[in-house]
Structure formats: C-alpha cells, structure tokens
Design an enzyme around this catalytic site. Structure first.
Site, short mmCIF file in Angstrom:
data_model
loop_
_atom_site.label_atom_id
_atom_site.label_comp_id
_atom_site.label_asym_id
_atom_site.label_seq_id
_atom_site.Cartn_x
_atom_site.Cartn_y
_atom_site.Cartn_z
N HIS A 209 -35.26 22.45 20.16
CA HIS A 209 -36.67 22.88 20.10
C HIS A 209 -37.09 23.47 18.77
O HIS A 209 -38.26 23.75 18.56
CB HIS A 209 -36.99 23.88 21.21
C1 UD1 Z 1 -40.81 29.78 20.50
C2 UD1 Z 1 -40.28 30.76 19.46
C3 UD1 Z 1 -38.82 30.46 19.18
C4 UD1 Z 1 -38.00 30.43 20.44
C5 UD1 Z 1 -38.63 29.48 21.45
C6 UD1 Z 1 -37.89 29.57 22.75
C7 UD1 Z 1 -41.90 31.52 17.77
C8 UD1 Z 1 -42.32 31.39 16.35
N1 UD1 Z 1 -40.99 30.62 18.19
O1 UD1 Z 1 -40.75 28.48 19.95
O2 UD1 Z 1 -38.29 31.49 18.35
O3 UD1 Z 1 -36.70 30.00 20.13
O4 UD1 Z 1 -40.00 29.85 21.66
O5 UD1 Z 1 -38.12 28.46 23.55
O6 UD1 Z 1 -42.38 32.38 18.44
N2 UD1 Z 1 -45.47 24.47 24.94
C9 UD1 Z 1 -46.01 24.06 26.13
N3 UD1 Z 1 -45.80 24.83 27.23
C10 UD1 Z 1 -45.09 25.99 27.20
C11 UD1 Z 1 -44.56 26.40 25.98
C12 UD1 Z 1 -44.76 25.63 24.85
O7 UD1 Z 1 -46.66 23.02 26.21
O8 UD1 Z 1 -44.93 26.64 28.26
C13 UD1 Z 1 -45.68 23.60 23.74
C14 UD1 Z 1 -47.06 23.76 23.15
O9 UD1 Z 1 -47.45 22.53 22.69
C15 UD1 Z 1 -46.80 24.66 21.96
C16 UD1 Z 1 -45.40 24.22 21.52
O10 UD1 Z 1 -44.74 23.91 22.75
O11 UD1 Z 1 -47.76 24.49 20.99
C17 UD1 Z 1 -44.63 25.26 20.80
O12 UD1 Z 1 -44.61 26.49 21.52
P1 UD1 Z 1 -44.46 27.89 20.73
O13 UD1 Z 1 -44.40 29.00 21.72
O14 UD1 Z 1 -45.46 27.96 19.64
O15 UD1 Z 1 -43.08 27.73 19.99
P2 UD1 Z 1 -41.65 27.31 20.53
O16 UD1 Z 1 -41.24 26.09 19.80
O17 UD1 Z 1 -41.64 27.30 22.00
N1 UDP Z 2 -32.79 27.74 29.28
C1 UDP Z 2 -33.17 27.47 30.59
N2 UDP Z 2 -33.62 26.22 30.89
C2 UDP Z 2 -33.69 25.22 29.96
C3 UDP Z 2 -33.28 25.50 28.64
C4 UDP Z 2 -32.85 26.78 28.32
O1 UDP Z 2 -33.10 28.36 31.45
O2 UDP Z 2 -34.12 24.12 30.30
C5 UDP Z 2 -32.34 29.10 28.95
C6 UDP Z 2 -30.99 29.17 28.30
O3 UDP Z 2 -29.97 29.15 29.26
C7 UDP Z 2 -31.09 30.48 27.54
C8 UDP Z 2 -32.53 30.52 27.11
O4 UDP Z 2 -33.23 29.63 27.97
O5 UDP Z 2 -30.83 31.58 28.40
C9 UDP Z 2 -32.66 30.09 25.68
O6 UDP Z 2 -34.00 29.90 25.37
P1 UDP Z 2 -34.47 28.91 24.22
O7 UDP Z 2 -33.40 27.95 23.89
O8 UDP Z 2 -35.78 28.41 24.64
O9 UDP Z 2 -34.73 29.93 23.02
P2 UDP Z 2 -33.82 30.60 21.88
O10 UDP Z 2 -32.65 31.26 22.53
O11 UDP Z 2 -33.44 29.54 20.90
O12 UDP Z 2 -34.75 31.58 21.22
#
Ligand code: UD1
Ligand code: UDP
Length: 358
Positions: A209
C-alpha cells in the site's frame, strides 16, 4: 477529589485501530484514567475501519470527524481544524496519538497549539527517507510529544540523535500485545483458510500500500511482477488495500495470477499470518507480525524502520543483499504488557505532562 485524567485518543487509519485496542483496554482498567476516542475518518470503508472496532472491542468513537481523501496538506489541515474544535470542547488532560499517519500529525499539532501534553505511541521510528509522508509525520510528532513510548532500542537512539532524551520510555510494542490477545481466538474464530481453499503452509501472504510502490506505474508494475514470479511456487494471497486497487486500475495493471481478496479483519489476518509460508509486504505492522508468527519476511521497500527484524534474520529488504543474518529472538518488543505500561506511565505523569526542557 479531582475527576479522572481524561485522555483524548486520536485514531484514523487501520493500524491505529489495532494499536489502540490493547491501549484502550489498559486505560479502562487503570484507576484514575478515562478515554475519549476520536476517529478522524481517514480510513472509512467498513473493511478498513468498522470491522476492527467490532472484532477488537474498541470503544465506539465519541467523535467521528468523517475526514478523508484530498492531498496530504488538505487532509491534515481539515483534521487539524476539526480536532482543535473537539479538543476545545472536551478539554482533555492529555492527547494520545499512534504511529505516523496524517491523523497522528494532525492530533499532535492540534494539541500542541492548545498546550495539551501529548503522548506518542510508536515514537522514535525512522526510515531516514524524508520523501515518505510518514517520516515527516513521525519526526514532527516526536518533537511535539512529552511522553514518547518507544517499541525498540533503535528508536531510543534515533530520538537521542535528535536531542530527545526526556520522557522517552521503552515500553515494548503494542502490536505484540494485540497479536497475543488475538492469538488463540484467531485460530477458532477465523474460517478464512477453508473459505479460500488454502492449505496451511501452502501459500505466501502479501500486502502492498505504500505510496512509493503504488503511485508510479513502473514502481507498481515492478512489485507486482516480483509477486507474480513468486506465485509460480505457491499461491500469493493479497488482501488488497483500496489505494493499491485504485492505482492498479488507474495504471491498467493486471493482478493475475495473484489471489486477490478484499482487505480482511484482524482475526482473519492473524490466521493468514499464522498459516502462511512466508510474508511479502511494504507494511510496517505486517513486517513485525511476520516475526510474531515466526514467519520469514521480505520487505518490499528500500529501507525499514524495524531494523531489528533484519538484524535478527527474520526480515530482508527486497532489493537488499540476499544474505540473511542468523535467526535469533528479538527482545525489544516486550512481553505483551506494553499497553499496561503506557497506561501506568500516563497515570503517573498526571495532569501537568512530563517535564521536557524548553
Ligand atoms: C495511510 C497512512 C500510512 C499507513 C496506511 C495504513 C498517511 C500519510 N498514510 O496510507 O502511513 O501505512 O494508511 O493502511 O497517513 N481508501 C479508501 N477507503 C479507505 C481508506 C483508503 O478508498 O477506507 C483509498 C482512498 O482512495 C484514499 C487512498 O485509499 O485516497 C489512500 O488513503 P490514505 O488514508 O490517504 O493513505 P493510505 O495509503 O491508506
Ligand atoms: N491488516 C488487516 N487486514 C488486512 C491487512 C492488514 O487486519 O487486510 C492489519 C495487519 O495485520 C496489521 C495492520 O493491519 O496489524 C497493518 O496496517 P497497514 O499495513 O495498513 O499499515 P502500516 O502498518 O504499514 O502503517
């Protein structure tokens, strides 16, 4: 008699719900503490948010701000304004933030401007890559916090290098607490292996991601090609983050023959981690969880904040040397009592915040 110390916790993204689960439980169990949970809305799909509140028994947020999408500045700015209003209304004695997302920085900055003491869970991590939005979020949050709860020895050294030595507490890793709490339950409660027709130890588990892997077409194609090559050996199960789904579609990249599934809940994820052969990920949390489940991991990035997983032979960087250090246990993450220690330290610190030099 003063009332309890009211702690306003800010969460918004998937990993923060998971980190907050054991800490919320520990706050509820600690006399003299009360929690006000605030959800920024950063992650909003049911499978990225609600499922964790339901499965992990996290208290329903007292405030849900419903803020997501937009550029980093726009998202963080909107959260900052909305969180300030909530903090002004609630007047908490402390603000608690987790990790390194835009929700983390907005929570810390809103509190700092209102002179509310801040506790940061997962403080001190560094990738030393300032092009990562998360690196900016964590550096700034650490410098605004007066209680810094660090999960590793490396984090203590990182903070010291930036002149932060006061208020730093090595408590262990709250994600380890969460893994232990889910452990036995996941085996019983998750039917994911049967649902997907997977044999234990017969598949790889992958997650992607990070912006650096998804936003640029060539970068995403390279990660996907690498995963597709692994699929010749065993199925590669990929619970697909919405960001990656959106970007793969936008770039016109096929995900075949990867076993793509929707993001899964925490118990299903724990089951997949415990049953897989190996983990491929760019997630911070999943790298550590691979170790908690004693699975080897390849990190799909050029660097990692969790350097001890590499030093201890459980993790290696995708494009790094093939050499893997001899495997050993990692003491840093603690005994599963990180959340209890965090609650104890916040209670001991009281209303005035930990002393930090000006
Ligand atoms: C965010 C965090 C990242 C973390 C990750 C965990 C920041 C800068 N990044 O990244 O550090 O590792 O979350 O997963 O805060 N979206 C949906 N539905 C959702 C969530 C996201 O559609 O429920 C899509 C949207 O298009 C959104 C894109 O994902 O624009 C990115 O979501 P965003 O929260 O901006 O960043 P992440 O890549 O999820
Ligand atoms: N996770 C989950 N379901 C998924 C993918 C990840 O429950 O489909 C959990 C994973 O086990 C961990 C957390 O989400 O506990 C990690 O989140 P993510 O990878 O989104 O963010 P990061 O740790 O990189 O910030």
């Amino acid at each position: 008699m003063p009332g309890p110390l009211r702690i306003l916790s800010v969460v918004g993204a998937r990993p923060q719900f998971i980190k907050a689960a054991p800490v919320s439980r520990a706050i509820a169990a600690k006399a003299g503490l009360a929690e006000i949970m605030v959800h920024t809305g950063q992650h909003h799909d049911a499978g990225m948010s609600d499922v964790f509140f339901a499965e992990l028994g996290i208290p329903a947020p007292a405030h849900h701000l419903g803020i997501h999408g937009g550029s980093h500045g726009e998202m963080t700015g909107r959260m900052l304004a909305a969180l300030e209003a909530v903090m002004l209304a609630e007047r908490p004695g402390r603000v608690l933030v987790y990790g390194d997302t835009n929700s983390t920085l907005a929570g810390a900055l809103a509190a700092a401007k209102l002179a509310i003491p801040i506790a940061h869970v997962e403080a001190g991590l560094r990738s030393f890559n300032r092009r990562m939005p998360e690196e900016i979020n964590r550096v700034l949050t650490d410098h605004l916090s007066d209680l810094l709860f660090v999960p590793t020895q490396a984090a203590i050294a990182n903070l010291a290098r930036e002149g932060i030595t006061q208020g730093v507490h090595h408590v262990g890793d709250v994600m380890y607490d969460a893994t232990l709490a889910a452990g036995a339950r996941a085996a019983g409660a998750s039917g994911i292996l049967a649902r997907l027709g997977l044999a234990a130890h017969g598949f790889f588990l992958a997650t992607i991601h990070r912006a650096e892997n998804t936003d640029d077409r060539a970068a995403l194609a390279a990660v996907l090609d690498w995963l597709k090559a692994r699929a010749a050996e065993a199925p590669v199960v990929l619970p697909l983050h919405p960001r990656t789904e959106k970007m793969a579609r936008a770039h016109g990249l096929s995900l075949d023959p990867l076993r793509v599934i929707a993001p899964v809940g925490y118990l299903d994820m724990a089951r997949l981690l415990s049953a897989c052969r190996m983990v491929f990920t760019d997630s911070g949390g999943v790298q550590k969880e691979a170790y908690f489940h004693r699975k080897p991991c390849v990190t799909l990035r050029g660097e990692t904040e969790w350097v001890e997983t590499v030093a201890a032979g459980w993790n290696r960087l995708w494009r790094g040397p093939d050499f893997v250090a001899p495997r050993r246990e990692i003491p840093d993450y603690g005994m599963g009592d990180a959340a209890a220690r965090i609650a104890r330290l916040m209670a001991a610190c009281g209303r005035n915040g930990a002393a930090r030099p000006p």
